[in-house]
Design a protein around this motif. Structure first.
Motif, mmCIF file in Angstrom:
data_model
loop_
_atom_site.group_PDB
_atom_site.id
_atom_site.type_symbol
_atom_site.label_atom_id
_atom_site.label_comp_id
_atom_site.label_asym_id
_atom_site.label_seq_id
_atom_site.Cartn_x
_atom_site.Cartn_y
_atom_site.Cartn_z
ATOM 1 N N LEU A 134 -1.542 -4.829 -15.303
ATOM 2 C CA LEU A 134 -2.673 -5.720 -15.584
ATOM 3 C C LEU A 134 -3.781 -5.447 -14.572
ATOM 4 C CD1 LEU A 134 -0.928 -9.180 -16.231
ATOM 5 C CD2 LEU A 134 -1.948 -7.676 -17.963
ATOM 6 N N SER A 135 -4.994 -5.778 -14.982
ATOM 7 C CA SER A 135 -6.108 -5.674 -14.052
ATOM 8 C C SER A 135 -5.986 -6.782 -13.004
ATOM 9 C CB SER A 135 -7.428 -5.817 -14.811
ATOM 10 O OG SER A 135 -8.518 -5.837 -13.911
ATOM 11 N N SER A 136 -6.230 -6.420 -11.730
ATOM 12 C CA SER A 136 -6.161 -7.428 -10.666
ATOM 13 C C SER A 136 -6.900 -6.919 -9.444
ATOM 14 C CB SER A 136 -4.706 -7.746 -10.292
ATOM 15 O OG SER A 136 -4.142 -6.718 -9.494
ATOM 16 N N ALA A 137 -7.059 -7.790 -8.496
ATOM 17 C CA ALA A 137 -7.621 -7.389 -7.212
ATOM 18 C C ALA A 137 -6.647 -6.437 -6.524
ATOM 19 C CB ALA A 137 -7.869 -8.618 -6.345
ATOM 20 N N HIS A 138 -7.187 -5.643 -5.601
ATOM 21 C CA HIS A 138 -6.351 -4.833 -4.730
ATOM 22 C C HIS A 138 -6.197 -5.606 -3.424
ATOM 23 C CE1 HIS A 138 -7.068 -0.673 -6.745
ATOM 24 N NE2 HIS A 138 -7.252 -1.652 -7.618
ATOM 25 N N VAL A 139 -5.003 -6.071 -3.174
ATOM 26 C CA VAL A 139 -4.734 -6.852 -1.962
ATOM 27 C C VAL A 139 -3.983 -5.968 -0.976
ATOM 28 C CG1 VAL A 139 -3.455 -8.816 -1.008
ATOM 29 C CG2 VAL A 139 -4.767 -9.087 -3.127
ATOM 30 N N TYR A 140 -4.408 -6.045 0.275
ATOM 31 C CA TYR A 140 -3.787 -5.232 1.327
ATOM 32 C C TYR A 140 -3.235 -6.117 2.436
ATOM 33 C CZ TYR A 140 -6.204 -1.192 -0.706
ATOM 34 O OH TYR A 140 -6.654 -0.203 -1.549
ATOM 35 N N LEU A 141 -2.076 -5.733 2.886
ATOM 36 C CA LEU A 141 -1.465 -6.355 4.066
ATOM 37 C C LEU A 141 -1.497 -5.331 5.194
ATOM 38 C CD1 LEU A 141 0.388 -8.364 5.674
ATOM 39 C CD2 LEU A 141 2.327 -7.176 4.611
ATOM 40 N N ARG A 142 -2.016 -5.746 6.333
ATOM 41 C CA ARG A 142 -2.010 -4.827 7.474
ATOM 42 C C ARG A 142 -0.839 -5.169 8.383
ATOM 43 N NH1 ARG A 142 -7.529 -2.957 9.564
ATOM 44 N NH2 ARG A 142 -7.225 -1.866 7.579
ATOM 45 N N GLN A 143 0.163 -4.320 8.358
ATOM 46 C CA GLN A 143 1.342 -4.526 9.192
ATOM 47 C C GLN A 143 1.061 -4.144 10.642
ATOM 48 O OE1 GLN A 143 4.307 -2.291 6.557
ATOM 49 N NE2 GLN A 143 5.514 -4.066 7.176
ATOM 50 N N LYS A 144 2.017 -4.468 11.502
ATOM 51 C CA LYS A 144 1.926 -4.057 12.900
ATOM 52 C C LYS A 144 2.318 -2.582 12.991
ATOM 53 C CE LYS A 144 1.260 -8.428 13.763
ATOM 54 N NZ LYS A 144 -0.103 -8.957 14.006
ATOM 55 N N LYS A 145 1.851 -1.923 14.023
ATOM 56 C CA LYS A 145 2.183 -0.520 14.215
ATOM 57 C C LYS A 145 3.695 -0.337 14.331
ATOM 58 C CE LYS A 145 -2.164 0.559 16.566
ATOM 59 N NZ LYS A 145 -2.811 0.995 17.821
ATOM 60 N N GLY A 146 4.212 0.618 13.597
ATOM 61 C CA GLY A 146 5.641 0.910 13.663
ATOM 62 C C GLY A 146 6.483 0.152 12.660
ATOM 63 N N GLU A 147 5.891 -0.838 11.972
ATOM 64 C CA GLU A 147 6.667 -1.602 10.998
ATOM 65 C C GLU A 147 6.812 -0.825 9.687
ATOM 66 O OE1 GLU A 147 5.944 -6.269 12.245
ATOM 67 O OE2 GLU A 147 4.756 -5.426 10.604
ATOM 68 N N LYS A 148 7.877 -1.140 8.943
ATOM 69 C CA LYS A 148 8.167 -0.501 7.674
ATOM 70 C C LYS A 148 8.066 -1.524 6.544
ATOM 71 C CE LYS A 148 11.414 2.665 9.944
ATOM 72 N NZ LYS A 148 12.810 3.153 9.965
ATOM 73 N N LEU A 149 8.157 -1.038 5.324
ATOM 74 C CA LEU A 149 8.125 -1.954 4.187
ATOM 75 C C LEU A 149 9.260 -2.973 4.275
ATOM 76 C CD1 LEU A 149 7.288 0.270 1.058
ATOM 77 C CD2 LEU A 149 5.812 -1.364 2.219
ATOM 78 N N GLU A 150 10.398 -2.515 4.799
ATOM 79 C CA GLU A 150 11.553 -3.408 4.912
ATOM 80 C C GLU A 150 11.305 -4.569 5.877
ATOM 81 O OE1 GLU A 150 11.591 -0.159 5.239
ATOM 82 O OE2 GLU A 150 12.700 0.509 3.465
ATOM 83 N N LYS A 179 -10.217 4.246 -0.192
ATOM 84 C CA LYS A 179 -10.632 5.422 0.576
ATOM 85 C C LYS A 179 -10.445 5.256 2.070
ATOM 86 C CE LYS A 179 -14.599 8.555 1.034
ATOM 87 N NZ LYS A 179 -15.998 8.810 0.602
ATOM 88 N N TYR A 180 -10.683 4.041 2.575
ATOM 89 C CA TYR A 180 -10.737 3.853 4.027
ATOM 90 C C TYR A 180 -9.603 2.976 4.571
ATOM 91 C CZ TYR A 180 -15.415 5.783 3.425
ATOM 92 O OH TYR A 180 -16.477 6.597 3.120
ATOM 93 N N GLY A 181 -8.415 3.150 4.044
ATOM 94 C CA GLY A 181 -7.276 2.369 4.520
ATOM 95 C C GLY A 181 -6.758 2.847 5.869
ATOM 96 N N HIS A 182 -5.795 2.112 6.381
ATOM 97 C CA HIS A 182 -5.142 2.448 7.651
ATOM 98 C C HIS A 182 -3.671 2.760 7.388
ATOM 99 C CE1 HIS A 182 -8.203 0.380 10.550
ATOM 100 N NE2 HIS A 182 -8.802 0.917 9.499
ATOM 101 N N PRO A 183 -3.031 3.493 8.290
ATOM 102 C CA PRO A 183 -1.614 3.837 8.088
ATOM 103 C C PRO A 183 -0.702 2.620 7.958
ATOM 104 C CG PRO A 183 -2.564 5.137 9.869
ATOM 105 C CD PRO A 183 -3.575 4.094 9.526
ATOM 106 N N GLU A 184 -1.110 1.499 8.551
ATOM 107 C CA GLU A 184 -0.268 0.296 8.531
ATOM 108 C C GLU A 184 -0.466 -0.552 7.272
ATOM 109 O OE1 GLU A 184 -0.890 1.986 12.322
ATOM 110 O OE2 GLU A 184 -2.446 0.961 11.139
ATOM 111 N N ASP A 185 -1.402 -0.164 6.409
ATOM 112 C CA ASP A 185 -1.742 -0.985 5.255
ATOM 113 C C ASP A 185 -0.724 -0.857 4.129
ATOM 114 O OD1 ASP A 185 -3.954 -1.890 6.552
ATOM 115 O OD2 ASP A 185 -5.383 -0.600 5.505
ATOM 116 N N VAL A 186 -0.455 -1.995 3.483
ATOM 117 C CA VAL A 186 0.411 -2.031 2.299
ATOM 118 C C VAL A 186 -0.418 -2.583 1.143
ATOM 119 C CG1 VAL A 186 2.530 -2.948 1.281
ATOM 120 C CG2 VAL A 186 2.451 -2.403 3.724
ATOM 121 N N TRP A 187 -0.425 -1.872 0.046
ATOM 122 C CA TRP A 187 -1.250 -2.186 -1.136
ATOM 123 C C TRP A 187 -0.460 -2.998 -2.150
ATOM 124 C CZ3 TRP A 187 -0.365 -0.343 -6.157
ATOM 125 C CH2 TRP A 187 -1.429 -0.398 -7.072
ATOM 126 N N PHE A 188 -1.068 -4.049 -2.686
ATOM 127 C CA PHE A 188 -0.442 -4.904 -3.705
ATOM 128 C C PHE A 188 -1.331 -4.937 -4.944
ATOM 129 C CE2 PHE A 188 1.518 -6.292 0.167
ATOM 130 C CZ PHE A 188 2.765 -6.805 -0.177
#
Length: 233
Positions: A52-68, A38-47
């Motif tokens: 399978l059931s697993s934790a939700h892991v998030y990576l917070r990228q730098k502003k302006g960065e893309k998945l690539e 619910k409370y993510g940020h635009p820079e967050d990437v979800w893993f």
């Protein structure tokens, strides 16, 4: 005596990437994962471990960065961590991990806690991840537990985003005005060149006309001289 216990915020587990430049975080259970969804940020990437059931892991990228822009080491950090925090996945030699932008996560009322789908499935990426204890151990050494106000943090980020958009808009207006000024100058220069070209043509025509008149006058004088000679003879 009545003691009122103030409810703590969502407990979040924070990690620092092995390169030291990025924050990785996850919830302790499916209920806390709901707040992270619910409370993510635009820079967050979800893993998440695929199927399978697993934790939700998030990576917070730098502003302006893309998945690539996520390099292989950073992908290894996040995928290894999410695999290690899957009850079924941690027992397997390898699993597939999916990841996408936080804003691509779709939550509907009929979904149970921790369940998500995607607004755009084509924007979800999938990688194979093998068991990697050294990486997980190194990440666990940076682990810390905190109880952040996720709502407040999201509100602050949204305010930042609004200000950033305003700044971009102002810069765009300045750029557009500069381009319009340059366009008008080019139009004015072109008009001056056209006027100068017309003047040059007029001067050329006038000069040619005068030369022709002078040539006609010379021819007339020469002709008159010849006639006088004949009469004298």
């Amino acid at each position: 005596r009545i003691i009122i216990f103030k409810k703590k915020g969502t407990m979040v587990l924070y990690f620092t990437s092995r390169c030291g430049n990025y924050m990785i975080y996850m919830g302790r259970d499916k209920y806390e994962n709901e707040d992270l969804i619910k409370y993510g940020h635009p820079e967050d990437v979800w893993f998440h471990v695929d199927d399978l059931s697993s934790a939700h892991v998030y990576l917070r990228q730098k502003k302006g960065e893309k998945l690539e822009d996520i390099n292989d080491d950073l992908l290894l950090d996040c995928s290894s961590l999410v695999k290690a925090n899957s009850i079924a996945g941690c027992k397997k030699t390898s699993v597939y991990v999916v990841y996408t932008r936080w804003k691509n996560l779709k939550k509907t009322k009929d979904m149970v806690e921790g369940q998500v789908s995607f607004h755009r499935p084509k924007n979800v990426r999938r990688i194979e991840t093998e068991k990697n204890k050294p990486t997980v151990n190194e990440l666990n050494r940076t682990k810390r537990e905190e109880f952040p106000d996720l709502y407040q943090q999201q509100q602050e980020r949204e305010r930042e985003s609004i200000e950033e958009k305003k700044l971009v808009r102002k810069e765009q207006i300045v750029e557009d005005r500069a381009k319009e000024k340059q366009r008008k100058m080019r139009v004015l220069d072109a008009k001056k060149e056209d006027e100068q070209r017309k003047l040059d043509i007029q001067e050329t025509v006038e000069r040619t006309r005068r030369m022709n008149m002078e040539s006609d006058d010379d021819s007339s004088v020469s002709s008159e001289g010849s006639d006088d000679g004949l009469l004298g003879f």
